[in-house]
Design a protein around this motif. Structure first.
Motif, PDB file in Angstrom:
ATOM      1  N   ARG A 108       0.714  -0.946   0.335  1.00  0.00           N
ATOM      2  CA  ARG A 108      -0.006   0.018   0.132  1.00  0.00           C
ATOM      3  C   ARG A 108       1.019   0.901  -0.035  1.00  0.00           C
ATOM      4  NH1 ARG A 108      -2.300  -0.416   6.042  1.00  0.00           N
ATOM      5  NH2 ARG A 108      -0.973  -1.695   6.972  1.00  0.00           N
ATOM      6  N   ARG A 110       0.151   6.062  -0.309  1.00  0.00           N
ATOM      7  CA  ARG A 110       0.237   7.533  -0.683  1.00  0.00           C
ATOM      8  C   ARG A 110       0.479   8.964  -0.579  1.00  0.00           C
ATOM      9  NH1 ARG A 110      -3.045   8.393   4.685  1.00  0.00           N
ATOM     10  NH2 ARG A 110      -4.181  10.165   3.838  1.00  0.00           N
ATOM     11  N   LEU A 116       5.284  14.187   2.355  1.00  0.00           N
ATOM     12  CA  LEU A 116       5.892  12.982   2.665  1.00  0.00           C
ATOM     13  C   LEU A 116       4.461  11.920   1.783  1.00  0.00           C
ATOM     14  CD1 LEU A 116       5.949  12.344   6.587  1.00  0.00           C
ATOM     15  CD2 LEU A 116       8.026  13.034   4.602  1.00  0.00           C
ATOM     16  N   ILE A 118       4.949   7.701   1.628  1.00  0.00           N
ATOM     17  CA  ILE A 118       4.747   6.396   2.022  1.00  0.00           C
ATOM     18  C   ILE A 118       4.082   4.877   1.198  1.00  0.00           C
ATOM     19  CG2 ILE A 118       4.597   7.960   4.950  1.00  0.00           C
ATOM     20  CD1 ILE A 118       1.785   6.376   4.730  1.00  0.00           C
ATOM     21  N   GLN A 120       4.614   1.103   1.255  1.00  0.00           N
ATOM     22  CA  GLN A 120       4.994   0.274   2.107  1.00  0.00           C
ATOM     23  C   GLN A 120       5.506  -1.387   1.038  1.00  0.00           C
ATOM     24  OE1 GLN A 120       1.722  -2.370   4.196  1.00  0.00           O
ATOM     25  NE2 GLN A 120       3.270  -2.965   6.094  1.00  0.00           N
ATOM     26  N   SER A 413       8.694  -9.790   4.736  1.00  0.00           N
ATOM     27  CA  SER A 413       7.883  -9.152   5.239  1.00  0.00           C
ATOM     28  C   SER A 413       7.789  -7.392   4.784  1.00  0.00           C
ATOM     29  CB  SER A 413       9.191  -8.161   6.208  1.00  0.00           C
ATOM     30  OG  SER A 413       8.932  -8.038   6.968  1.00  0.00           O
ATOM     31  N   THR A 414       7.702  -6.782   5.225  1.00  0.00           N
ATOM     32  CA  THR A 414       7.242  -5.458   4.443  1.00  0.00           C
ATOM     33  C   THR A 414       8.376  -4.341   5.027  1.00  0.00           C
ATOM     34  OG1 THR A 414       5.818  -4.358   5.972  1.00  0.00           O
ATOM     35  CG2 THR A 414       5.235  -5.647   4.052  1.00  0.00           C
ATOM     36  N   LYS A 415       8.599  -2.959   4.318  1.00  0.00           N
ATOM     37  CA  LYS A 415       9.205  -2.352   4.790  1.00  0.00           C
ATOM     38  C   LYS A 415       8.447  -0.460   3.913  1.00  0.00           C
ATOM     39  CE  LYS A 415      13.445  -1.154   3.042  1.00  0.00           C
ATOM     40  NZ  LYS A 415      15.345  -1.539   3.021  1.00  0.00           N
ATOM     41  N   TRP A 416       8.720   0.408   4.830  1.00  0.00           N
ATOM     42  CA  TRP A 416       7.821   0.960   4.984  1.00  0.00           C
ATOM     43  C   TRP A 416       8.737   2.452   4.345  1.00  0.00           C
ATOM     44  CZ3 TRP A 416       3.345   2.905   4.198  1.00  0.00           C
ATOM     45  CH2 TRP A 416       1.928   1.954   5.388  1.00  0.00           C
ATOM     46  N   LEU A 417       8.986   3.040   3.283  1.00  0.00           N
ATOM     47  CA  LEU A 417       9.533   3.432   2.512  1.00  0.00           C
ATOM     48  C   LEU A 417       8.689   5.205   2.510  1.00  0.00           C
ATOM     49  CD1 LEU A 417      10.849   1.315  -0.369  1.00  0.00           C
ATOM     50  CD2 LEU A 417      11.484   1.955   1.834  1.00  0.00           C
ATOM     51  N   VAL A 418       9.773   6.428   2.957  1.00  0.00           N
ATOM     52  CA  VAL A 418       9.303   7.268   3.301  1.00  0.00           C
ATOM     53  C   VAL A 418       9.837   8.383   2.848  1.00  0.00           C
ATOM     54  CG1 VAL A 418       8.463   9.064   4.861  1.00  0.00           C
ATOM     55  CG2 VAL A 418       8.163   6.445   5.478  1.00  0.00           C
ATOM     56  N   ARG A 419       9.162   9.207   1.732  1.00  0.00           N
ATOM     57  CA  ARG A 419      10.382  10.414   0.724  1.00  0.00           C
ATOM     58  C   ARG A 419       9.663  11.246   0.887  1.00  0.00           C
ATOM     59  NH1 ARG A 419      10.284   5.546  -2.503  1.00  0.00           N
ATOM     60  NH2 ARG A 419      11.919   4.684  -3.706  1.00  0.00           N
ATOM     61  N   GLY A 420      10.789  12.358   1.568  1.00  0.00           N
ATOM     62  CA  GLY A 420      10.270  13.529   1.952  1.00  0.00           C
ATOM     63  C   GLY A 420      11.054  14.739   1.140  1.00  0.00           C
TER      64      GLY A 420
ATOM     65  N   LEU B 365      17.412   3.689   0.709  1.00  0.00           N
ATOM     66  CA  LEU B 365      16.079   3.061   1.074  1.00  0.00           C
ATOM     67  C   LEU B 365      16.168   1.232   1.616  1.00  0.00           C
ATOM     68  CD1 LEU B 365      13.968   5.484  -0.875  1.00  0.00           C
ATOM     69  CD2 LEU B 365      13.767   5.324   1.845  1.00  0.00           C
ATOM     70  N   ALA B 371      12.086  -1.045  10.087  1.00  0.00           N
ATOM     71  CA  ALA B 371      10.395  -1.421   9.641  1.00  0.00           C
ATOM     72  C   ALA B 371      10.222  -0.151   8.538  1.00  0.00           C
ATOM     73  CB  ALA B 371       9.776  -0.629  11.094  1.00  0.00           C
ATOM     74  N   VAL B 373      12.473   3.204   6.660  1.00  0.00           N
ATOM     75  CA  VAL B 373      13.369   4.131   6.671  1.00  0.00           C
ATOM     76  C   VAL B 373      13.175   5.339   4.932  1.00  0.00           C
ATOM     77  CG1 VAL B 373      15.330   3.279   5.189  1.00  0.00           C
ATOM     78  CG2 VAL B 373      14.436   1.831   5.342  1.00  0.00           C
ATOM     79  N   VAL B 375      14.138   9.293   3.448  1.00  0.00           N
ATOM     80  CA  VAL B 375      15.067  10.172   2.413  1.00  0.00           C
ATOM     81  C   VAL B 375      14.278  11.768   2.947  1.00  0.00           C
ATOM     82  CG1 VAL B 375      15.683  10.863   0.245  1.00  0.00           C
ATOM     83  CG2 VAL B 375      15.118   8.648   0.687  1.00  0.00           C
ATOM     84  N   ASN B 376      15.230  12.233   4.051  1.00  0.00           N
ATOM     85  CA  ASN B 376      14.939  14.082   4.142  1.00  0.00           C
ATOM     86  C   ASN B 376      13.590  13.956   4.624  1.00  0.00           C
ATOM     87  OD1 ASN B 376      17.241  14.835   2.470  1.00  0.00           O
ATOM     88  ND2 ASN B 376      16.080  14.679   0.332  1.00  0.00           N
ATOM     89  N   ALA B 377      13.106  13.339   5.177  1.00  0.00           N
ATOM     90  CA  ALA B 377      11.997  13.246   6.495  1.00  0.00           C
ATOM     91  C   ALA B 377      12.440  13.416   7.846  1.00  0.00           C
ATOM     92  CB  ALA B 377      11.388  12.455   5.977  1.00  0.00           C
ATOM     93  N   LYS B 399       9.161  -8.523  12.426  1.00  0.00           N
ATOM     94  CA  LYS B 399       9.482  -8.830  10.802  1.00  0.00           C
ATOM     95  C   LYS B 399       8.094  -9.265  10.614  1.00  0.00           C
ATOM     96  CE  LYS B 399      13.752  -8.358   9.511  1.00  0.00           C
ATOM     97  NZ  LYS B 399      15.157  -9.021   8.264  1.00  0.00           N
ATOM     98  N   ARG B 403       5.127  -4.666  10.426  1.00  0.00           N
ATOM     99  CA  ARG B 403       6.391  -4.250  10.649  1.00  0.00           C
ATOM    100  C   ARG B 403       5.944  -2.352  10.583  1.00  0.00           C
ATOM    101  NH1 ARG B 403      11.777  -4.909   7.054  1.00  0.00           N
ATOM    102  NH2 ARG B 403      13.085  -4.845   8.797  1.00  0.00           N
TER     103      ARG B 403
END
Lengths: 426, 426
Positions: A108, A110, A116, A118, A120, A413-420, B365, B371, B373, B375-377, B399, B403
């Motif tokens: 998912r 958004r 930001l 985000i 998953q 598993s999953t990982k959240w990627l956050v781009r700001g 990333l 859980a 990761v 960038v710029n936040a 995991k 997560r």
């Protein structure tokens, strides 16, 4: 890191070094492309086909030891890897090549009001441990599935298959290395014996998940003793309920298929429940067909009133996973009594209702708390291959992380990627 | 069922009866409609607002006992429930009413070639246990989230809040009962003391998942001792890496926000890593701003060469979750050394890179195994509320299953529904 108390000091260092190599390999695998992983899988398949001259003699040695140690014919059969089986094993690995790589899949995502972004995404679990009994094909199956999903595998395959597994793991390591991936991607801890299995269960942090496959006793030990997270695969006290309105031919065929087609597996039928208003109509054809197939009926009083030669069934029968041509049969008052029975004795694997009553079908689907709940279908369909997942990791009977047939996504598993762009929290 | 050895015989029966009531309630909740569950939540919110005259005196008693037992000001503050806080607590419950009910959501589904229709849908986990420390608001939060997701909750809230929790649980039970749902939907085992917590950890089969919330010690105990599956929420040794190309104003603002805005929480910054080629440019403004805010810098030699008053940092600093206005700062050679450091010391909660270099952003990333990761936040964004999940169950650092920030879907399992028309397996 593993609990030192379960291994001799000299082994602790060797064990730690192996798990460190697994971790290092898992880092490489986590960012390996699908092409690289598929190349390694092709190399594994080719190697299994061409190295029969190394695998079969090792397997013969295990078989000879097994005979000496009095292994049953069934266990010896599961232990055997002949040339025909090696060819199917290679084919199974090539099937894994054809499966979709789950790594990187978006689950998912958004954009938040503050800008930001985000997302998953699926990532490998990391280091996957497996503890299983004398089935050397599982060594290759689990290594292949772990590799495709970007995980390093650490295997404990049981002493009865030790020689076969040693050769297989060497071949697997050579193959992954030939494809440019680390040898540590697949390792065995068989050389540490039972202590290795116990050390694996304590290797919290070094092993990310442990999958036990095998007998109820093995699974219970791993679940109870492991501090590493476990995915429980398991026992199936599987039920079919013939409702008042069940179609006779569906009832006969489905019960026969669920019990007889392969009685030794976890999705085979163990207890048949029959609505009392359908007992006179259905018991004769359904049980008649089973008896032709050599099934022994264990029945309650209502069943024995109709089939005097049925073995009397008691509480123990209701709780038993026979895994043989035995079936417990009980006549119940209605769907509520059927669901009460299931609630008491089910292992939450698979249950099926045979009915033409819509309300009862929907109640059964909603109220029965099992991994797979069916209407008018054979319980034998609870299977990764049948569900279209390709190869089989196992069937999870737990509720966390994975439930029911496990495919490749269940090894991630999953990982959240956050781009700001410089956001701070207000 | 709970392990009898940890409870006195008289308590075993009472404890078993409670868990049996939870299981019975969970069956009702599993098929309750969203409307029913929301009505119960509304009743809870109303009850918290109107029953301050019962809650506040009980809380005063806990506060008085806490003072007598030498609880710190911080703990006393977390223990306090005054009228203002009760109003926010009721508002939080009403927020849960506004969240989407995850139960029944389709996860995936298809028609198989043989005509079987298979659908994976979300179902409640069943009985959710929570073990936490003296924060009575957690009693209401977890009960509300469990209820919305169709789970029965069994709570062990810590002896310091025992009187407050007893009143709260009574109010919760009255409220759910007034909405036609079973009192067993929410229960406490506080009356069994520490033994109750231990019995909860052994209640495999009776409790479907256990969520520990609180200190690292509490979580470690639950993870190590529990035979019930655990979702580990937890510690955050959180890193920010200032890459060579980091924008100065982003670096200053994000580091300040991540460290200072709320230093006592798990997503607050604990270790700052700075690229050596950016150290001269960035350390002065970034650390200058922090020092104005009263932050104590623990630095390596390169930091102390520039800030002579920094406390020398050692391995212990890199591994510490200060949860205070302290920050460990290290100058690293490049992104590889930064990621090596993170690999060694991170608790896999949240890490952020501040950079303008696309390749480094994508490497960070992809390669950092946490859980969340970024960038710029600011790392402070790792939060269920910020992610749009509404209320907060906790932030999973494991995991399996969940997560990162946990929303209502993470309080569910899935079930496969199979609809056939007489199919048997070939």
């Amino acid at each position: 890191m593993p609990d030192a108390s379960v291994l001799a000091p000299v082994d602790v260092a060797a064990f730690d070094a192996k798990l460190a190599a697994s971790r290092a390999a898992s880092r490489v695998l986590a960012t390996a492309t699908t092409q690289q992983k598929d190349a390694a899988l092709e190399a594994i398949a080719a190697s299994i086909e061409t190295a029969a001259d190394r695998i079969v003699p090792a397997n013969d040695l295990d078989l000879a030891n097994g005979r000496e140690n009095g292994l049953s014919q069934g266990l010896l059969d599961r232990l055997r890897l002949d040339e025909t089986r090696l060819i199917s094993l290679a084919a199974a690995v090539r099937e894994v090549v054809g499966l979709t790589d789950p790594v990187g899949e978006s689950v998912r995502g958004r954009a938040l009001p503050n800008g930001l972004r985000i997302d998953q995404v699926r990532v490998p679990l990391g280091v996957v441990g497996a503890i299983y009994e004398a089935r050397p094909n599982v060594t290759v199956d689990i290594a292949a599935l772990a590799l495709k999903s970007g995980n390093a595998a650490v295997l404990r395959g049981g002493s009865a298959a030790e020689n076969t597994n040693r050769v297989l793991v060497e071949l697997l390591q050579d193959a992954v290395e030939s494809a440019g991936l680390p040898r540590g991607s697949v390792q065995t801890v068989d050389e540490f014996g039972r202590d290795g299995a116990r050390a694996l269960m304590r290797a919290r942090g070094a092993v990310d998940v442990l999958i036990p496959r095998g007998s109820a006793g093995l699974i219970e030990t791993v679940v109870t003793e492991s501090t590493v997270p476990v995915i429980e695969t398991g026992a199936g006290v599987v039920h079919v309920f013939l409702d008042e309105s069940a179609d006779e031919s569906w009832a006969v065929d489905i019960v026969h298929n669920a019990k007889v087609q392969r009685p030794s597996v976890c999705n085979a039928l163990e207890t048949l429940l029959v609505h009392e208003a359908a007992a006179d109509r259905l018991l004769a054809p359904v049980l008649g067909r089973l008896r032709q197939a050599g099934v022994t009926i264990h029945g309650d009083d209502a069943v024995r009133a109709r089939f005097a030669d049925a073995v009397p069934a008691d509480d123990e029968d209701w709780a038993t996973e026979y895994m043989s041509l035995d079936l417990a049969v009980r006549v119940v008052r209605d769907i509520d009594e059927a669901m009460d029975h299931i609630r008491t004795y089910s292992t939450h694997h698979t249950e099926s209702i045979i009915t033409n009553d819509l309300r009862n079908a929907e109640r059964f689907l909603a109220e029965v708390d099992s991994a797979v709940v069916m209407v008018n279908a054979s319980t034998r369909f609870t299977d990764g291959g049948e569900f279209g997942f390709g190869a089989e990791v196992g069937i999870s009977t737990q509720k966390l992380h994975a439930r029911g047939p496990m495919g490749l996504p269940e090894l991630t598993s999953t990982k959240w990627l956050v781009r700001g762009s410089g956001q701070s929290r207000a």
